[in-house]
Write a protein that holds these residues in place. Structure first.
Motif, short mmCIF file in Angstrom:
data_model
loop_
_atom_site.label_atom_id
_atom_site.label_comp_id
_atom_site.label_asym_id
_atom_site.label_seq_id
_atom_site.Cartn_x
_atom_site.Cartn_y
_atom_site.Cartn_z
N MET A 1 0.85 -1.20 0.00
CA MET A 1 0.00 0.00 0.00
C MET A 1 0.89 1.26 0.00
SD MET A 1 -3.05 0.82 2.61
CE MET A 1 -2.56 -0.61 3.53
N SER A 2 0.60 2.16 -0.86
CA SER A 2 1.42 3.36 -0.89
C SER A 2 0.68 4.49 -0.18
CB SER A 2 1.69 3.77 -2.32
OG SER A 2 0.50 4.22 -2.92
N GLN A 3 1.41 5.48 0.18
CA GLN A 3 0.82 6.63 0.83
C GLN A 3 -0.06 7.33 -0.21
OE1 GLN A 3 3.86 8.71 2.96
NE2 GLN A 3 2.45 10.32 3.49
N ASP A 4 -1.27 7.68 0.26
CA ASP A 4 -2.19 8.28 -0.70
C ASP A 4 -1.67 9.60 -1.23
OD1 ASP A 4 -4.96 7.17 1.31
OD2 ASP A 4 -3.99 6.21 -0.40
N ALA A 50 -9.83 15.50 13.42
CA ALA A 50 -8.89 15.05 14.46
C ALA A 50 -9.27 13.67 14.97
CB ALA A 50 -8.88 16.05 15.61
N GLY A 51 -10.46 13.22 14.63
CA GLY A 51 -10.91 11.92 15.15
C GLY A 51 -11.13 11.96 16.64
N VAL A 69 -16.36 3.54 12.14
CA VAL A 69 -15.14 4.36 12.07
C VAL A 69 -15.52 5.83 12.18
CG1 VAL A 69 -13.92 2.70 10.59
CG2 VAL A 69 -15.21 4.56 9.54
N ALA A 70 -14.53 6.64 12.46
CA ALA A 70 -14.74 8.09 12.49
C ALA A 70 -14.56 8.60 11.06
CB ALA A 70 -13.74 8.75 13.43
N VAL A 73 -11.70 11.10 9.64
CA VAL A 73 -10.30 10.71 9.39
C VAL A 73 -10.18 9.45 8.53
CG1 VAL A 73 -9.06 11.83 11.29
CG2 VAL A 73 -10.29 9.72 11.73
N TYR A 74 -11.30 8.83 8.22
CA TYR A 74 -11.23 7.59 7.43
C TYR A 74 -11.10 7.93 5.95
CZ TYR A 74 -11.67 2.69 6.35
OH TYR A 74 -11.40 1.42 5.94
N PRO A 75 -10.07 7.43 5.27
CA PRO A 75 -9.87 7.81 3.88
C PRO A 75 -10.82 7.09 2.91
CG PRO A 75 -8.14 6.31 4.57
CD PRO A 75 -9.00 6.55 5.78
N ARG A 77 -11.76 4.91 -0.03
CA ARG A 77 -11.00 3.81 -0.63
C ARG A 77 -11.85 3.11 -1.67
NH1 ARG A 77 -8.53 1.66 5.06
NH2 ARG A 77 -6.61 2.86 4.94
N GLU B 208 7.37 -3.47 2.26
CA GLU B 208 6.84 -3.07 0.96
C GLU B 208 6.33 -1.63 0.95
OE1 GLU B 208 4.03 -6.14 0.13
OE2 GLU B 208 5.60 -7.59 -0.43
N ALA B 209 6.23 -1.00 2.11
CA ALA B 209 5.72 0.38 2.15
C ALA B 209 6.70 1.32 1.48
CB ALA B 209 5.50 0.79 3.60
N GLU B 210 6.14 2.38 0.88
CA GLU B 210 6.99 3.39 0.25
C GLU B 210 7.41 4.41 1.28
OE1 GLU B 210 5.13 5.06 -3.21
OE2 GLU B 210 4.64 3.04 -3.91
N ALA B 328 -5.94 7.90 14.75
CA ALA B 328 -6.63 6.81 14.08
C ALA B 328 -5.62 6.03 13.25
CB ALA B 328 -7.73 7.36 13.19
N TYR B 330 -6.35 4.15 10.58
CA TYR B 330 -6.96 3.70 9.34
C TYR B 330 -5.90 3.59 8.25
CZ TYR B 330 -11.08 5.07 11.99
OH TYR B 330 -12.02 5.20 12.97
N ASP B 335 2.79 1.96 7.17
CA ASP B 335 2.89 2.90 6.05
C ASP B 335 3.27 4.29 6.52
OD1 ASP B 335 2.13 1.46 3.59
OD2 ASP B 335 0.30 1.04 4.70
N VAL B 336 2.54 4.77 7.52
CA VAL B 336 2.81 6.11 8.06
C VAL B 336 2.92 5.98 9.57
CG1 VAL B 336 2.02 8.49 8.22
CG2 VAL B 336 1.46 7.14 6.19
N LYS B 482 -8.31 12.48 24.74
CA LYS B 482 -8.53 13.04 23.41
C LYS B 482 -9.95 12.79 22.92
CE LYS B 482 -6.91 12.82 18.61
NZ LYS B 482 -5.84 12.39 17.69
N LEU B 525 -11.48 5.96 20.16
CA LEU B 525 -10.44 6.14 19.14
C LEU B 525 -9.41 5.02 19.11
CD1 LEU B 525 -8.65 7.78 17.14
CD2 LEU B 525 -7.90 9.15 19.07
#
Lengths: 267, 631, 161
Positions: A1-4, A50-51, A69-70, A73-75, A77, B208-210, B328, B330, B335-336, B482, B525
């Motif tokens: 998976m790459s960073q979006d 900020a979730g 999910v919140a 912050v959920y992308p 997909r 495998e992450a970039e 989060a 998600y 990856d990050v 939070k 959260l």
């Protein structure tokens, strides 16, 4: 998976409607673009989500699994299914709203949400009937990430968490810009402009005025002018005068210029 | 021990040569006195024992031929300080400074046993001569912990002597990163920090992450109250953690590592720091490891007292120098993660398993355990149990075996009530389910979870409502604040539980707790919040009656909840010794004396003034005749 | 417990704090690490010290203060000559740690989290020290006391001089 990257387009469905979205966008943003209303208090278009407040919970089905999910912050997909209005979502949302109503009973935005979702009772007896802060952290993010003044931050943790200046004392970093007030979703931040200073009451900070070098009137807190001067070195001299004088000054300059031009053309 | 100046090892051959030379040198020492210096034994005075042993050996002129080795935790903390004398493996327990002279004169010099220092099995009354004969050890399968008793954690030479860094050498020389990940995946190793995620799969995602650089992290923020296995690994065998991390870093393609250690574990920080320096000096860490061109550095970050920092994203925020607010997940941390870069975080015990798997193979590892949970798991067995300590058993062993075979059952003839597993995220398991095998899925199904592996045994004198309240209070204190449901929801649940414990509970409170618990689970959260209701929900599931007794009858059957109990003196049992009178901090006890003279002398039994009594239990503890009763 | 900004009347020399911060900054270490070492140096984190550290690390003062109040191992108040720490982990709890803490509070006349006025004693409860086999555990100035009973508390308090 790459960073979006935010450039890729993905297809998803929200409440049964198919939609194409940029993969960097959040479910909340995509839904709002479609006219589907999801409540959110810690989200702001400039800052993102900020979730934290958790009123934007939705149900999703991703990789065959259904869960909450919140959405702020959920992308978005590819292939995602989103449900914003199921019984489960509404129950959860009501539970969170009743907690917020106990924490910040005087916050208009929370009262409105409570009314819309039929929440009549706070989750517990409010400790502060005048409470307006829901700890969404928008002021903290605004002050640190946008303005970069760093005057306020979260203090303590858990039940004791607050937002504020160190020791709740007068801040040497607050520039009185009022951005936090603008972004606060619950109207918690109070600022009063007095003759002698701008009083940022919530942060216990008074800021002296900058006087216009032309008309001598107050127009901005001196510290804000200083902050702007540092971040916009090019137009620094413009900051010496108040906006009205700046407009007048420009008009005069313009008039003078046209007179000069007229005169030179006569020659 | 001689400290031969050691240069950086430039090749695998040099490593093996060094290992051989260390072994030859160590074989010259015939006898070794291994002294447990884990935190438990240190509290019992093992630090002082080292000096006393050194003096006693010097007196006998044995200082060169007998080595005193301060080792990490042997696990049997209940019986500390522990001493093992090799090569025979003679096992002495509860050793005091006064015993040392005799140990040197008899056991070290002549191989004689000192009977009174041997461990006696409380059930069979048999004496054990070696660790292997002790019930506590006999039923264990010690792999991760296997070397704790055999090495001085401050000595890399000891670690090399027992085969240390052979896994790393093998990984670097024989395996490509992909093959290594394949091997770890096939072994079935799952995260020991609680989540149980497949380690190999996590590594692959990160590989495998970039994004560059990539980070390899070790979670040593063992925050679950009642768990201390990671502490004992970091303190007792720090190199095994480092070796695991270097292997992982090579597989993932990372050159930078961090170990995040709890603030409360200063000895772990010290020993890890020493281990890192030693490994760097030998070229087993740092630039060009073993001449293979692979670089990897490790830094230690200390925690600062925040349970939530055991959560991966909060841990990373803390390393970045921020407050420990989770975010989060998600988008996965592989990856990050740390500094926005791909990051692989595993727990201490997971890392310590890695060299074992590389050395002995995936098949060997996956031959132990259940279908989905492989290998062994270290548990800290504490609370109302005879053999308190750290135990390592294959996955799939039943809770009953752990508690009765390894743990030796419940002390003082009390009855078993429940075992709490998985810390504040876990649950309480009743007697009827004790035959459940320990396995990630099985425990989750019961409403508990593996967690980091704390097993807190409770007897009939433990109140489960009080336990639920205890965990909720813990989570309330440790929540970051939070997100709304965790911050507010845990407080509401705590208030309700507090009310119940005070006898002010209402009939609908149990339903309220369940409904609220479910919402907190669904909407929080991070893992702290989503599992926060588990201790309440699991006790409600298995011990609802006890809640009802508190609510309806205003009674605490275990005699714990203060507002629901009274202390009184049984006059017939009272000997008027006045111990309770002296112990009472608020002068609530009168009597307890003798009046009159000669024949007329009479005993006046103690009497507790209920209005003054603060129910601190001091009188109950002080009474040697069980005359102070709780009702 | 947000206290007064300056905890003592005397001026606090912040130069050591600056030096520690500068050293860590050069090595790329985090603000948490800096505050830990600074607290070791001063015994606690005063407002002046926090402000100096923030300046040296080029982070806002508010962030340094936020960190100092978020993490429980940081103290904004001076600790006592004898710092007593009671473990409240689960294993200690089921063996009566709450009673031990209460007794210490009574005997020392301070609540958990407080320092006595004469700066002799400070009392703190910790959520598990990881010495569970010894529960209840009390740590006095880094020395562990295991299986503590009410009577042991008397001895512990008597030995504090």
């Amino acid at each position: 998976m790459s960073q979006d990257s935010g450039e890729k387009l993905v297809k998803l469905t929200i409440d049964g409607r198919e939609v194409q979205a940029r993969s960097g966008d959040t479910v909340l943003e995509v839904a709002r673009q479609m006219g589907i209303e999801i409540p959110a208090l810690c989200y702001h278009p400039v800052l993102g989500g900020a979730g934290a407040c958790r009123v934007c919970m939705v149900e999703i089905v991703a990789w065959g699994r259904r869960r909450m999910v919140a959405s702020c912050v959920y992308p978005a997909r590819e292939g995602l299914e989103v449900y914003t209005n199921t019984q489960k979502v509404l129950t959860a949302r009501r539970a969170v709203i009743s907690m917020l109503l106990a924490k910040a009973p005087a916050a208009k935005a929370v009262q409105e949400l409570a009314e819309r979702y039929g929440v009549t009772e706070p989750a517990y007896e409010p400790k502060d009937p005048q409470g307006r802060c829901i700890l969404c952290g928008q002021c903290v993010r605004t002050c640190n990430e946008l303005i970069k003044a760093g005057a306020v931050y979260f203090t303590y943790r858990g039940q004791e968490r607050k937002v504020g200046t160190p020791y709740d004392a007068e801040s040497a970093q607050c520039i009185g810009c009022g951005a936090c007030q603008n972004l606060c979703p619950t109207g918690n931040i109070r600022i009063r402009d007095k003759a002698e200073c701008r009083a940022v009451l919530t942060w216990n900070t008074d800021l002296a005025w900058q006087m216009c070098s032309r008309c001598g009137q107050r127009y901005l807190p001196a510290r804000l002018v200083e902050h702007l001067r540092k971040s916009l070195p090019a137009g620094a001299e413009l900051l010496e005068v108040c906006p009205r004088c700046r407009r007048e000054g420009t008009a005069e300059d313009f008039a003078r210029a046209s007179v000069t031009a007229e005169q030179s053309s006569k020659l | 021990m001689s400290t031969v100046a050691t240069a950086k090892l430039a090749s695998l051959e040099e490593l093996e040569a060094l290992r051989s030379s260390i072994r030859v040198e160590q074989q010259k020492t015939q006898t070794t006195v291994a002294l447990c210096c884990g935190t438990g034994c240190q509290a019992y005075g093992s630090g002082r024992l080292i000096e006393v042993f050194a003096e006693a050996l010097a007196k006998e002129g044995l200082e060169d031929s007998v080595r005193v080795r301060a080792t990490g935790c042997h696990g049997f903390c209940e019986r500390g300080p522990l001493v093992v004398i090799h090569p025979k493996g003679t096992f002495y327990q509860r050793v005091g400074p006064d015993d040392v002279g005799e140990i040197v004169a008899k056991t070290v010099k002549q191989g004689e046993l000192i009977e009174r220092l041997l461990y006696v099995d409380p059930q069979t009354k048999e004496k054990a001569q070696t660790e292997e004969q002790v019930g506590f050890y006999k039923h264990q399968h010690r792999l991760v912990f296997g070397n704790n008793g055999a090495i001085d954690p401050k000595s890399i030479r000891d670690y090399l002597a027992v085969g240390g860094y052979a896994g790393l050498a093998k990984a670097l020389s024989e395996l490509k990163p992909d093959e290594l990940i394949e091997q770890i995946t096939e072994s079935g190793l799952r995260g020991r920090g609680g989540g149980g995620f497949l380690t190999g799969r996590k590594w692959r995602s990160c590989r495998e992450a970039e994004g560059e650089p990539k980070y390899v992290l070790c979670n040593g923020d063992e925050g679950d109250p009642g768990a201390f296995m990671d502490r004992s690994i970091m303190e007792g065998n720090p190199h095994s953690v480092l070796e695991g991390m270097v292997i992982g870093a090579y597989a993932i393609g990372s050159n930078h590592g961090y170990i995040y250690v709890r603030a409360e574990y200063p000895l772990a920080v010290e020993n890890l720091g020493i281990a890192i320096r030693q490994a760097e000096e030998l070229g087993l860490l740092g630039e060009d490891i073993l001449g293979t061109g692979f670089d990897f550095e490790i830094r230690i970050n200390r925690g600062a007292g925040a349970f939530v920092c055991g959560e991966s994203t909060a841990l990373m925020a803390s390393i970045e120098g921020k407050i420990g607010d989770p975010r989060a997940k998600y988008i996965h941390t592989t990856d990050v993660g740390l500094f926005g870069k791909p990051s692989n975080l595993n727990n201490v015990e997971t890392w310590a398993n890695v060299p074992l798997i590389v050395n002995r193979g995936a098949e060997w590892f996956s031959s132990m355990g259940t279908e989905k949970s492989k290998g062994t798991k270290v548990f800290s067995l504490v609370g109302k149990i005879n053999n308190t300590g750290l135990v390592e058993v294959p996955m799939g062993v039943s809770l009953r075996d752990i508690i009765y075979k390894v743990g030796g059952g419940i002390p003082d003839g009390r009855k078993f009530k429940a075992v709490q597993i998985g810390g504040p995220s876990g649950g309480c398991i009743p007697e009827s389910l004790l035959d459940t095998p320990v396995d990630f899925e099985q425990l989750t199904e019961l409403g508990a979870m593996m967690g980091s592996g704390g097993l807190i045994v409770m007897d009939e004198d433990t109140c489960v409502v009080d336990i639920a309240r205890y965990f909720m209070n813990f989570l309330c204190e440790e929540a970051c604040g939070k997100c709304t449901p965790c911050r507010e929801g845990t407080k509401i649940m705590l208030d309700i539980l507090g009310r119940i414990c005070q006898g002010k509970g209402e009939a609908e409170d149990m339903d309220k707790l369940e409904a609220l618990g479910e919402q907190v689970q669904l909407t929080s959260l991070c893992g702290l919040g989503t599992s926060a209701a588990n201790p309440v929900l699991s006790t409600l599931q298995y011990f609802r009656e006890e809640y009802e007794t508190h609510v309806k009858d205003k009674r605490c059957p275990a005699g714990v909840c203060r507002q629901l109990i009274t202390f009184s003196v049984t006059p017939e049992a009272c000997t008027s010794c006045a111990m309770c009178v002296k112990a009472c901090p608020v002068e609530a006890i009168s009597g307890g004396t003798r009046k009159g003279k000669g024949k007329d002398r009479v005993r006046v039994p103690a009497l507790i003034d209920q209005d003054k009594c603060i129910k601190c239990r001091a009188c109950h503890e002080a009474c040697k005749f069980d005359a102070v009763v709780i009702s | 417990m947000p206290g007064e900004k300056s905890a003592s009347v005397e001026e606090i020399d912040v130069s050591a704090a600056r030096k520690i911060a500068a050293g860590h900054r050069a090595q790329g270490n985090s603000l948490v690490t800096v505050l830990q070492d600074v607290q070791t140096e001063y015994g606690y984190l005063s407002g002046e010290v926090l402000e100096a550290v923030a300046e040296e690390m080029e982070v806002p003062f508010s962030q340094a203060y936020g960190l100092a109040t978020f993490y429980s191992s940081f103290s904004l108040q001076p600790r006592g000559k004898h710092h007593i720490c009671v473990c409240m982990g689960t294993a200690c709890h089921v063996r009566g740690a709450a009673n031990i803490l209460e007794k210490l509070e009574r005997d020392l006349g301070i609540s958990s989290g407080e320092t006595s006025e004469d700066l002799k004693h400070s009392l703190e409860s910790v959520n598990c020290l990881g010495a569970c086999a010894l529960g209840p555990v009390v740590v006095v100035n880094d020395a562990y006391h295991g299986k503590v009973s009410s009577r042991d508390v008397d001895k512990i308090v008597a030995d504090l001089e």
